[in-house]
Design an enzyme around this catalytic site. Structure first.
Site, PDB file in Angstrom:
ATOM      1  N   THR A   1      -6.144   2.908  -5.543  1.00  0.00           N
ATOM      2  CA  THR A   1      -6.000   1.512  -5.118  1.00  0.00           C
ATOM      3  C   THR A   1      -6.862   0.621  -5.926  1.00  0.00           C
ATOM      4  O   THR A   1      -6.461  -0.474  -6.692  1.00  0.00           O
ATOM      5  CB  THR A   1      -6.268   1.199  -3.838  1.00  0.00           C
ATOM      6  OG1 THR A   1      -5.115   1.718  -2.893  1.00  0.00           O
ATOM      7  CG2 THR A   1      -6.037  -0.564  -3.626  1.00  0.00           C
TER       8      THR A   1
ATOM      9  N   HIS B   1      -0.762   3.637   4.508  1.00  0.00           N
ATOM     10  CA  HIS B   1      -1.576   4.491   3.935  1.00  0.00           C
ATOM     11  C   HIS B   1      -1.969   5.864   4.710  1.00  0.00           C
ATOM     12  O   HIS B   1      -1.792   5.882   5.765  1.00  0.00           O
ATOM     13  CB  HIS B   1      -3.259   3.800   3.883  1.00  0.00           C
ATOM     14  CG  HIS B   1      -4.026   4.320   2.873  1.00  0.00           C
ATOM     15  ND1 HIS B   1      -4.684   5.462   2.951  1.00  0.00           N
ATOM     16  CD2 HIS B   1      -4.667   3.816   1.844  1.00  0.00           C
ATOM     17  CE1 HIS B   1      -5.508   5.705   2.185  1.00  0.00           C
ATOM     18  NE2 HIS B   1      -5.446   4.759   1.345  1.00  0.00           N
TER      19      HIS B   1
ATOM     20  N   GLU C   1       0.853  -1.303   0.026  1.00  0.00           N
ATOM     21  CA  GLU C   1       0.031   0.099  -0.047  1.00  0.00           C
ATOM     22  C   GLU C   1       0.778   1.191   0.158  1.00  0.00           C
ATOM     23  O   GLU C   1       1.659   1.410   0.686  1.00  0.00           O
ATOM     24  CB  GLU C   1      -0.823   0.040   1.382  1.00  0.00           C
ATOM     25  CG  GLU C   1      -1.663   1.275   1.346  1.00  0.00           C
ATOM     26  CD  GLU C   1      -2.468   1.440   0.386  1.00  0.00           C
ATOM     27  OE1 GLU C   1      -2.557   2.822  -0.006  1.00  0.00           O
ATOM     28  OE2 GLU C   1      -3.415   0.659  -0.025  1.00  0.00           O
TER      29      GLU C   1
ATOM     30  N   ASP D   1       0.998   0.002  -5.123  1.00  0.00           N
ATOM     31  CA  ASP D   1      -0.213   0.404  -5.899  1.00  0.00           C
ATOM     32  C   ASP D   1      -0.268   1.644  -6.365  1.00  0.00           C
ATOM     33  O   ASP D   1      -0.723   1.952  -7.671  1.00  0.00           O
ATOM     34  CB  ASP D   1      -1.565  -0.080  -4.844  1.00  0.00           C
ATOM     35  CG  ASP D   1      -1.670   1.027  -3.707  1.00  0.00           C
ATOM     36  OD1 ASP D   1      -0.670   1.374  -3.339  1.00  0.00           O
ATOM     37  OD2 ASP D   1      -2.679   0.919  -3.278  1.00  0.00           O
ATOM     38  N   HIS D   2       0.471   2.612  -5.739  1.00  0.00           N
ATOM     39  CA  HIS D   2       0.317   3.903  -6.153  1.00  0.00           C
ATOM     40  C   HIS D   2       0.973   4.863  -5.312  1.00  0.00           C
ATOM     41  O   HIS D   2       1.881   4.497  -4.204  1.00  0.00           O
ATOM     42  CB  HIS D   2      -1.181   4.681  -6.086  1.00  0.00           C
ATOM     43  CG  HIS D   2      -1.991   4.624  -4.769  1.00  0.00           C
ATOM     44  ND1 HIS D   2      -1.518   5.469  -3.793  1.00  0.00           N
ATOM     45  CD2 HIS D   2      -2.737   3.720  -4.558  1.00  0.00           C
ATOM     46  CE1 HIS D   2      -2.519   5.030  -2.766  1.00  0.00           C
ATOM     47  NE2 HIS D   2      -3.154   4.033  -3.134  1.00  0.00           N
TER      48      HIS D   2
END
Length: 693
Positions: free
Chosen positions: A305, A423, A261, A482-483
């Site tokens: 996500t 996150h 994440e 994911d990003h």
């Protein structure tokens, strides 16, 4: 001077005076936000002029509605319009601060699927100064209540009201004409919302987005099988042949997709406070049996996500606005990795320590063909407050508690494990902090190193358990970020982290790199410099699994193939290719970062070729998604997913796993004569130590 003030006071006491004052105040705060809260990249006199001009037209049009009324109604209508415009501006300032994008209808509509976690994030984003956006409303209200400005009960002539409406429309049309002249095809070829706001305005962007959303919804009913013909031709012309050295090396192996994440590539081998921040990930990255990619980029849009998951499992892009999983995950036909593998004897399962409805996963995963989805309701202790942070269960506890279900899965299996602790807003209690925070001075950024370290520790514990459980050698372990974790709006902090004096758009493009690693026992690893992105993951994995994918509609290509297309389209139409990078409407040589002139004959043709590929990839993928075109197409040896046969209720899933122990005795638990290996999982999570005491 005194005479001038008297005339101004007389003017303010009229409906028209209050109208002009309200128009000016709305324009002023919008323009200030353009310059201070958004990174619109306005260049040259024309674009700067359009920034000044574009809030005026829509403001005149909306406020002008009040001029068709008289007295108190007119004044209150102007106040309501101001309030609504301010709320829209305020919401976008907050959203843009963290996501470098503007709110869309789809994102607003999807808040029910993400809202349970949104409050805490917004709490970290809001600055007290943001509320100044509403200051003019309070002042105007007080002026009216204390009768410093008296309500004018005279009626505005209807002809004058119509003139204001016409003027508002004329200014909007003039703005669009100048904008379209400066950027041809503004509303037909752009994938970047920044351009819409920069050229046309924030209110016009909302109107365009509403139209765009409606158009997307209408496109499904208008779509037909013939729409696939140019798309299939485009995909066939760019397909990459399988790499014979890798094809089938992971055949019949278990597959773990480990979702890192918000984890960015720059954190690998990064040192802070005299320590390696991520020693476990660093070791895995350099392992002799790990194929690692140093030029792998996230390609997410507003879906973040959910976009990454969509690309990972379908090789389809997320949408230019909103989340494809939220808007199309329930209704569309997909040919996703879980369905492809489950039809070849794999058990497919997703693990996520939050509510099943987050990003509409409970419905989307059925459409993708997942046999099992272990969400928060499967974890008995998930509701304990100290077991959770931000967007779900803390990684160490979540991974330990997932071992119970992993050992029950019939082999071979495909398991996607979604971590969440790293996150935004990067909160972590002191007991779990093992490294001091960054000192960039940006509170949004400084905690990132602590949650990244925690994620690394959780991953290390998981790998240790896989080895103890006998799963490590018989599995292909895939890691991907994911990003981004730190958005482009934190340039001073990014500069400090990268040890640079200033940050260019080229630096920001490189900052979009995320990890992509594939570990497979017996395969020669190494760090590959191949350029690729999340859209390329599925074709790459299918190659290793020995599954031919020539018949599938996929917009990525196998990164292990010598024919891999080394062009990485970003959702906004920018790109990174192995030779040229485009970011923020500026062009660079990818290898050196040297800025180049796109009109130079040396680069013009190549840039045109790359941009054409990028635009067609995004456009065709959007058509597949919004038109649900895969309902008209079925690859060889693939059956449409029967969603009605899938249930993610804990009682049904647990009963199915127990039945599999007898009918499919291939799980680790079955092979171990039902003696659990979950107890071998060791974690130093302080919450569990407290519980045991």
């Amino acid at each position: 001077m005194l005479q001038l003030f008297k005339k101004w006071d007389v003017f303010l006491q009229s409906t028209l005076g209050f109208f002009c004052l309200s128009t000016f105040l709305i324009w002023l705060k919008t323009y200030i936000a353009y310059q201070t809260d958004f990174s619109l990249g306005a260049q040259g006199l024309l674009q700067q002029f359009l920034l000044i001009l574009n809030p005026i037209g829509s403001t005149l049009l909306l406020l002008g509605i009040a001029l068709y009324f008289r007295g108190r109604i007119a004044y209150w209508l102007m106040m309501i319009v101001n309030l609504l415009a301010s709320m829209w501006l305020f919401a976008n300032v907050l959203y843009y601060r963290e996501f470098s994008d503007f709110l869309s209808v789809a994102i607003i509509g999807s808040t029910s699927s993400v809202g349970n976690n949104l409050g805490k994030s917004l709490g970290g984003i809001i600055d007290p100064a943001d509320f100044l956006i509403f200051a003019d409303i309070l002042i105007l209200l007080l002026l009216l209540l204390f009768k410093v400005i008296k309500i004018d009960k005279r009626k505005i002539k209807k002809r004058f009201a119509m003139l204001i409406t016409a003027l508002g429309c004329a200014l909007m049309l003039a703005d669009f004409g100048m904008a379209n002249a400066d950027r041809s095809g503004l509303l037909t070829r752009t994938f970047d919302n920044n351009y819409i706001v920069k050229y046309l305005g924030l209110n016009e962007y909302l109107t365009f987005n509403i139209f765009q959303t409606h158009k997307q919804q209408a496109s499904r009913s208008a779509a037909s099988a013939k729409d696939l013909k140019p798309i299939l031709k485009f995909i066939k012309s760019h397909q990459a042949a399988d790499n014979v050295d890798y094809f089938g090396k992971a055949k019949d192996k278990n597959v773990f997709i480990f979702h890192l994440e918000s984890f960015q590539q720059f954190m690998l081998n990064y040192k802070w406070d005299g320590q390696e921040v991520t020693p476990n990930l660093n070791k895995f990255y350099k392992n002799k049996n790990t194929i690692s990619f140093s030029n792998f980029y996230n390609q997410v849009g507003q879906g973040k996500t959910s976009d990454a998951e969509t690309m990972l499992e379908n090789s389809l892009y997320g949408l230019s606005s909103g989340s494809a999983m939220v808007n199309y995950g329930t209704s569309n036909t997909f040919q996703a990795a879980p369905a492809i593998l489950s039809q070849r004897g794999y058990t497919t399962a997703a693990f996520h320590g939050d509510v099943a409805s987050f990003w509409n996963r409970d419905n989307t995963y059925k459409s993708w063909g997942y046999n099992y989805f272990f969400s928060k309701s499967f974890y008995p202790n998930a509701e304990k407050a100290n077991y959770n942070v931000g967007y779900g269960m803390k990684d160490k506890i979540f991974l330990r508690d997932s071992a119970k279900y992993i050992e029950e899965l019939p082999q071979p299996f495909y398991a996607k494990i979604i971590t969440v602790t790293n996150h935004y807003p990067y909160d972590l209690d002191k007991a779990n902090q093992s490294i001091k925070a960054f000192n960039t001075g940006d509170k949004t950024v400084d905690g990132y190193v602590q949650t990244a370290r925690y994620l690394d520790q959780a991953f290390g514990e998981f790998i240790t358990w896989l080895k103890k459980a006998g799963l490590y050698k018989n599995s292909m372990i895939v890691l991907y970020g994911d990003h981004y974790g730190i958005s482009n709006n934190h340039r001073p902090a990014i500069a400090k982290l990268l040890h640079k004096a200033t940050i260019t758009n080229y630096d920001l493009a490189q900052f979009q790199k995320v990890p992509f690693m594939i570990h497979l026992n017996g395969v020669k690893g190494g760090i590959k410099k191949t350029y690729g992105g999340e859209i390329d993951v599925l074709p790459t994995l299918l190659d290793l699994l020995g599954i031919k994918d020539d018949d599938y509609v996929q917009f990525g290509t196998d990164m292990l193939s010598k024919q891999h297309v080394q062009i990485v389209p970003f959702r906004d139409g920018n790109f990174v290719a192995q030779d040229i990078t485009k970011y923020g409407n500026q062009y660079y040589l990818t290898k050196t970062g040297q800025e180049i002139d796109p009109t130079d004959s040396k680069y013009r043709k190549r840039i045109g070729t790359i941009q054409d590929y990028v635009d067609k990839s995004l456009e065709y993928s959007d058509k597949v998604m919004t038109g649900d075109l895969l309902r008209f197409y079925q690859p060889k040896n693939f059956k449409k997913v029967n969603k009605k046969a899938i249930s993610y209720k804990p009682s049904i899933s647990n009963a199915s796993l127990k039945k599999d122990l007898i009918t499919q005795p291939s799980s680790i638990l079955a092979q171990n004569h039902e003696k659990s290996v979950a107890a071998l999982y060791k974690t130093d999570a302080p919450e569990l130590k407290t519980t045991s005491k």
